[in-house]
Each structure stands twice: as structure tokens, then as C-alpha cells.
Design a protein around this motif. Structure first.
Motif, PDB file in Angstrom:
ATOM      1  N   GLU A  65     -30.353   6.181  -4.095  1.00 17.09           N
ATOM      2  CA  GLU A  65     -31.577   6.394  -4.870  1.00 17.09           C
ATOM      3  C   GLU A  65     -32.755   5.641  -4.257  1.00 17.09           C
ATOM      4  OE1 GLU A  65     -30.372   5.065  -8.703  1.00 17.09           O
ATOM      5  OE2 GLU A  65     -29.354   6.944  -9.226  1.00 17.09           O
ATOM      6  N   PHE A  66     -32.481   4.465  -3.702  1.00 20.08           N
ATOM      7  CA  PHE A  66     -33.549   3.641  -3.145  1.00 20.08           C
ATOM      8  C   PHE A  66     -34.163   4.264  -1.896  1.00 20.08           C
ATOM      9  CE2 PHE A  66     -35.360  -0.036  -0.938  1.00 20.08           C
ATOM     10  CZ  PHE A  66     -36.023  -0.678  -1.980  1.00 20.08           C
ATOM     11  N   VAL A  67     -33.345   4.871  -1.040  1.00 22.90           N
ATOM     12  CA  VAL A  67     -33.869   5.411   0.220  1.00 22.90           C
ATOM     13  C   VAL A  67     -34.035   6.930   0.198  1.00 22.90           C
ATOM     14  CG1 VAL A  67     -32.964   3.504   1.586  1.00 22.90           C
ATOM     15  CG2 VAL A  67     -31.562   5.556   1.278  1.00 22.90           C
ATOM     16  N   GLY A  68     -33.498   7.595  -0.822  1.00 25.51           N
ATOM     17  CA  GLY A  68     -33.704   9.034  -0.934  1.00 25.51           C
ATOM     18  C   GLY A  68     -32.681   9.883  -0.212  1.00 25.51           C
ATOM     19  N   CYS A  69     -31.393   9.570  -0.396  1.00 23.26           N
ATOM     20  CA  CYS A  69     -30.341  10.372   0.225  1.00 23.26           C
ATOM     21  C   CYS A  69     -29.194  10.543  -0.764  1.00 23.26           C
ATOM     22  CB  CYS A  69     -29.846   9.726   1.523  1.00 23.26           C
ATOM     23  SG  CYS A  69     -28.874   8.218   1.268  1.00 23.26           S
ATOM     24  N   GLU A  70     -28.146  11.223  -0.351  1.00 23.14           N
ATOM     25  CA  GLU A  70     -26.976  11.404  -1.195  1.00 23.14           C
ATOM     26  C   GLU A  70     -26.053  10.182  -1.089  1.00 23.14           C
ATOM     27  OE1 GLU A  70     -26.442  13.884  -3.362  1.00 23.14           O
ATOM     28  OE2 GLU A  70     -28.487  14.469  -2.793  1.00 23.14           O
ATOM     29  N   PRO A  71     -25.399   9.796  -2.183  1.00 26.15           N
ATOM     30  CA  PRO A  71     -24.558   8.592  -2.154  1.00 26.15           C
ATOM     31  C   PRO A  71     -23.454   8.607  -1.115  1.00 26.15           C
ATOM     32  CG  PRO A  71     -24.982   9.258  -4.415  1.00 26.15           C
ATOM     33  CD  PRO A  71     -25.520  10.351  -3.547  1.00 26.15           C
ATOM     34  N   ASP A  72     -22.876   9.790  -0.835  1.00 31.23           N
ATOM     35  CA  ASP A  72     -21.769   9.808   0.111  1.00 31.23           C
ATOM     36  C   ASP A  72     -22.205   9.548   1.548  1.00 31.23           C
ATOM     37  OD1 ASP A  72     -23.027  12.199   0.681  1.00 31.23           O
ATOM     38  OD2 ASP A  72     -21.247  13.451   0.422  1.00 31.23           O
ATOM     39  N   ARG A  73     -23.511   9.488   1.796  1.00 30.59           N
ATOM     40  CA  ARG A  73     -24.019   9.169   3.133  1.00 30.59           C
ATOM     41  C   ARG A  73     -24.185   7.665   3.338  1.00 30.59           C
ATOM     42  NH1 ARG A  73     -29.415  11.766   4.200  1.00 30.59           N
ATOM     43  NH2 ARG A  73     -28.966  10.993   6.302  1.00 30.59           N
ATOM     44  N   VAL A  74     -24.034   6.877   2.283  1.00 29.35           N
ATOM     45  CA  VAL A  74     -24.233   5.425   2.341  1.00 29.35           C
ATOM     46  C   VAL A  74     -22.940   4.725   2.752  1.00 29.35           C
ATOM     47  CG1 VAL A  74     -24.740   3.365   0.970  1.00 29.35           C
ATOM     48  CG2 VAL A  74     -26.078   5.464   0.630  1.00 29.35           C
ATOM     49  N   ILE A  75     -23.048   3.837   3.732  1.00 29.40           N
ATOM     50  CA  ILE A  75     -21.910   3.047   4.212  1.00 29.40           C
ATOM     51  C   ILE A  75     -22.215   1.579   3.925  1.00 29.40           C
ATOM     52  CG2 ILE A  75     -20.447   2.501   6.182  1.00 29.40           C
ATOM     53  CD1 ILE A  75     -20.559   5.504   5.490  1.00 29.40           C
ATOM     54  N   PRO A  76     -21.531   0.939   2.966  1.00 28.24           N
ATOM     55  CA  PRO A  76     -21.809  -0.455   2.619  1.00 28.24           C
ATOM     56  C   PRO A  76     -21.459  -1.401   3.768  1.00 28.24           C
ATOM     57  CG  PRO A  76     -20.527   0.640   0.904  1.00 28.24           C
ATOM     58  CD  PRO A  76     -20.489   1.519   2.107  1.00 28.24           C
ATOM     59  N   THR A  77     -22.324  -2.383   4.024  1.00 25.07           N
ATOM     60  CA  THR A  77     -22.085  -3.378   5.067  1.00 25.07           C
ATOM     61  C   THR A  77     -22.545  -4.745   4.581  1.00 25.07           C
ATOM     62  OG1 THR A  77     -24.251  -3.047   6.115  1.00 25.07           O
ATOM     63  CG2 THR A  77     -22.429  -1.692   6.923  1.00 25.07           C
ATOM     64  N   SER A  78     -22.043  -5.776   5.218  1.00 26.27           N
ATOM     65  CA  SER A  78     -22.429  -7.137   4.831  1.00 26.27           C
ATOM     66  C   SER A  78     -23.710  -7.541   5.562  1.00 26.27           C
ATOM     67  CB  SER A  78     -21.302  -8.121   5.152  1.00 26.27           C
ATOM     68  OG  SER A  78     -20.976  -8.061   6.531  1.00 26.27           O
ATOM     69  N   GLY A  79     -24.797  -6.864   5.230  1.00 24.26           N
ATOM     70  CA  GLY A  79     -26.093  -7.147   5.821  1.00 24.26           C
ATOM     71  C   GLY A  79     -26.529  -6.068   6.789  1.00 24.26           C
ATOM     72  N   GLY A  80     -27.835  -6.096   7.121  1.00 24.26           N
ATOM     73  CA  GLY A  80     -28.377  -5.109   8.046  1.00 24.26           C
ATOM     74  C   GLY A  80     -27.812  -5.234   9.447  1.00 24.26           C
ATOM     75  N   LEU A  81     -27.582  -6.481   9.899  1.00 21.91           N
ATOM     76  CA  LEU A  81     -27.040  -6.667  11.241  1.00 21.91           C
ATOM     77  C   LEU A  81     -25.627  -6.104  11.351  1.00 21.91           C
ATOM     78  CD1 LEU A  81     -27.308  -7.682  14.083  1.00 21.91           C
ATOM     79  CD2 LEU A  81     -26.745  -9.983  13.281  1.00 21.91           C
ATOM     80  N   ALA A  82     -24.849  -6.204  10.276  1.00 21.50           N
ATOM     81  CA  ALA A  82     -23.508  -5.612  10.283  1.00 21.50           C
ATOM     82  C   ALA A  82     -23.596  -4.092  10.415  1.00 21.50           C
ATOM     83  CB  ALA A  82     -22.761  -5.990   9.014  1.00 21.50           C
TER      84      ALA A  82
END
Length: 349
Positions: A65-82
Motif C-alpha cells: 500500500e505504501f509504494v503502490g504495488c500488489e502484496p505478493d510482489r513484496v519481499i521482506p528484508t532486514s533493511g534496505g541494504l539486505a
């Protein structure tokens, strides 16, 4: 990641001041955090007695919702550098080549080299003009928007046109949007191109860099590769709960953007009395100190209890410092330490 490349590799300098008695302008993090974060974190501690849900459904939804895409496209990581490391790991093989901007975040070239690949440096303000002929010879192109340390953000239309050229050349485009949340520009996550991977950091915008929360966004085969390669339980429960909460604090984000824009302009006008200051869309300003000694500027500021980033560690900068944009009171201390008060004449030390 190649063992031989790791043995040849080196750490990269970063901002961040460990001395809590020093006012830290070397790291570009929000001095404010959303109301209610402490309660969310405290509540997450009890839930940490179990492993987190490795699917992260609520976090993915909030990030999407924050960036404007579908949830299944989001890959959780421990920070931006990860997210950046994960993207480079699944994209580059030994002896391949990546276009890397300069001056820019030093971790891009380091991560490329750790894969046994070669960074090919292009000025950050020329990168989006690169054509298909050159792109055909590289496997990855990296764009940082807003660029760190210069602060300039890429025009979204120009960035999307570049993404199209990358696709034509068979090149993966990695877009680092660590500081894009401080602007109202649209994310490359909204692009409908399967060759694009976006890396996002939560903790800078929400003032929690020690929490280590971020995510990548991709689609198609690249999304599948990122999801397969990411570590199990890639976000701890406190980071997941706090990150989900922060991503939904629309008023906080809006107020942060307004404050940063206002304070950045006020600081720029003051700093221009002493330095050559570049335009910025980010929560930081890079200043050319000219024939002054960079080390002298840093030491003088530190004597007044303020830490400033030595920007000469960035490729292509040899007389620069970078300063973060904080709250009004802290910014006044910085300006005074750099002899650049908003009112009155400056004095040379």
C-alpha cells in the motif's frame, strides 16, 4: 557470493556516530518516530517467544500500500541494504558487469565485487541517459533515487524510460529508494516491467535505523528468485510489527516531508554563505568546502559537539562534507558549528 571475492573485499565507510553525547549529522535518519511505536514494540516482545510467520502477510500488505504495488510482489528484508544484497546475489554471476553510479552509496560496488563481478562507474546524473548499446554489455544497472550523497531524485518518467531501455537490452535494473519516502515522488514499484527490482528502507524515514526493516519489490521470475533466496524469518517480530505500524502512519509521513523540505531550504540558504551547496530532494545536503580543509571542518564541528559526514569517501568527491536535515533546534546547532547561522554574519575560524 564468492569466497575469493570476500577475501579480497573491504568494508565501506558509513555515517553514524556512536558517541551519544555528540549530535549526529553524519547519518541521514529522521529525528522523529511515530507516536505509538514504543507500545507496538513492547507488545511484539511477547510475540517474539515464537518464530514469526514467514509469510509476513500484514507487513507485505502495508508495504504494498505504501509504494503502490500488489502484496505478493513484496519481499521482506532486514533493511534496505539486505534488499540490495539479495537483488545483486540473484542477478549477477562471476565476471559479469554492473553499471554503478558515482558519487553514490559505496555498498553497490562492494556487493558487485563480492559476487566476483565488475562495477562499471557512470556519473549519477548521466546514468539515465545511457543507451541500449552500452546496456547490452552489462547485466545490472543501479540507480539511487534520491542519490546519496548528492540528494538529487530521478524524474520518474525518465527513470521508467531507462527501465524500458534496460528491458530491451536484457539488463536488470535495481532502484534503491532508501530515501524516496521523504518525497512525494512515485515509486518504481509502480512500473510494469519485470526487469525492475526496487529496494526500500523503512528505518530512515521512521527514525529507527537500529530496527533493520526494509523490503524489495519485483515481479515475474525476479520476484520468484528473490522470494526463494531470501533467508527464512528474514524479519524479526519487533521489526515486522513496528514496520507494519509505521508504514500506515500517513500523517507522520506527510508532516515529515513538509518539515524536511522547509528545514532543508532554510539550511541551504545559510550554508551557501560559506560553501557551495548542491540541490537536494533528500534529508541531507552535500557541501563543497572549496579550498578549506575537510578535516578542519569536521574537527571544528566536532569541537562544538556535532558530527558531520566526511563525503570525500565517496568516489569523485574530494572537498565535500554531507550534513543531515534534522529538527529546527538541532539544525541551528549544526549551522552554528559550521559558522553558517541563518541570521547575522558568519565568521571564519
Amino acid at each position: 557470493m564468492l569466497p575469493d571475492a570476500v577475501r579480497r573485499g573491504e568494508r565501506v565507510p558509513h555515517g553514524g556516530e556512536p558517541d551519544r553525547d555528540v549530535l549526529d549529522f553524519s547519518a541521514n535518519t529522521n529525528p522523529e518516530t511515530p507516536d505509538g511505536v514504543e507500545e507496538v514494540y513492547t507488545g511484539a516482545l511477547e510475540q517474539s517467544r515464537r518464530y514469526p510467520d514467514d509469510d509476513y502477510p500484514e507487513f507485505r500488505t502495508a508495504a504494498a500500500e505504501f509504494v503502490g504495488c500488489e502484496p505478493d510482489r513484496v519481499i521482506p528484508t532486514s533493511g534496505g541494504l539486505a534488499a540490495i544484497r539479495l537483488a545483486i546475489e540473484v542477478t549477477l554471476e562471476e565476471d559479469e558487469t554492473a553499471l554503478v553510479p558515482y558519487p553514490s552509496f559505496g555498498e553497490y560496488a562492494r556487493e558487485v565485487r563480492l559476487q566476483g563481478a565488475t562495477p562499471q562507474f557512470v556519473r549519477h546524473d548521466d546514468l539515465l541517459e545511457v543507451g541500449v548499446d552500452l546496456l547490452a554489455d552489462v547485466d545490472l544497472a543501479v540507480v539511487c533515487t534520491p542519490n546519496n550523497p548528492t540528494g538529487t531524485a530521478a524524474d520518474p518518467d525518465a527513470l521508467e524510460a531507462f527501465a524500458v531501455r534496460c528491458a530491451e537490452a536484457g539488463t536488470t535494473l535495481l532502484v534503491d529508494e532508501a530515501f524516496l519516502g521523504f518525497t512525494d515522488l512515485r515509486s518504481a514499484a509502480t512500473f510494469d516491467h519485470e526487469n525492475v527490482i526496487v529496494a526500500r528502507s523503512l528505518t530512515k524515514l521512521f527514525g529507527l535505523p537500529g530496527l533493520r526493516a526494509g523490503f524489495a519489490v519485483a515481479s515475474g521470475e525476479r520476484r520468484d528468485a528473490l522470494e526463494t533466496a531470501r533467508r527464512a524469518w528474514s524479519l524479526g517480530t519487533p521489526a515486522t510489527r513496528v514496520g507494519t505500524y509505521c508504514l500506515r502512519q500517513e500523517a507522520f509521513v506527510r508532516e515529515t516531508r513538509e518539515r524536511v523540505a522547509s528545514e532543508r531550504e532554510r539550511m541551504r540558504r545559510a550554508l551557501e554563505r560559506r560553501f557551495d551547496v548542491s540541490h537536494s530532494d533528500a534529508p541531507y545536503l552535500v557541501c563543497d568546502v572549496g579550498d578549506r580543509s575537510v578535516s578542519g571542518v569536521l574537527e571544528s564541528a566536532r569541537e562544538d559537539g556535532v558530527a558531520v559526514r566526511d563525503a570525500t569517501t565517496f568516489r569523485g568527491l574530494d572537498s565535500h562534507v554531507r550534513v543531515a536535515v534534522k529538527d529546527r533546534e538541532s539544525n541551528e546547532r549544526l549551522l552554528a558549528a559550521l559558522d553558517a547561522p541563518v541570521n547575522g554574519e558568519t565568521t571564519d575560524r
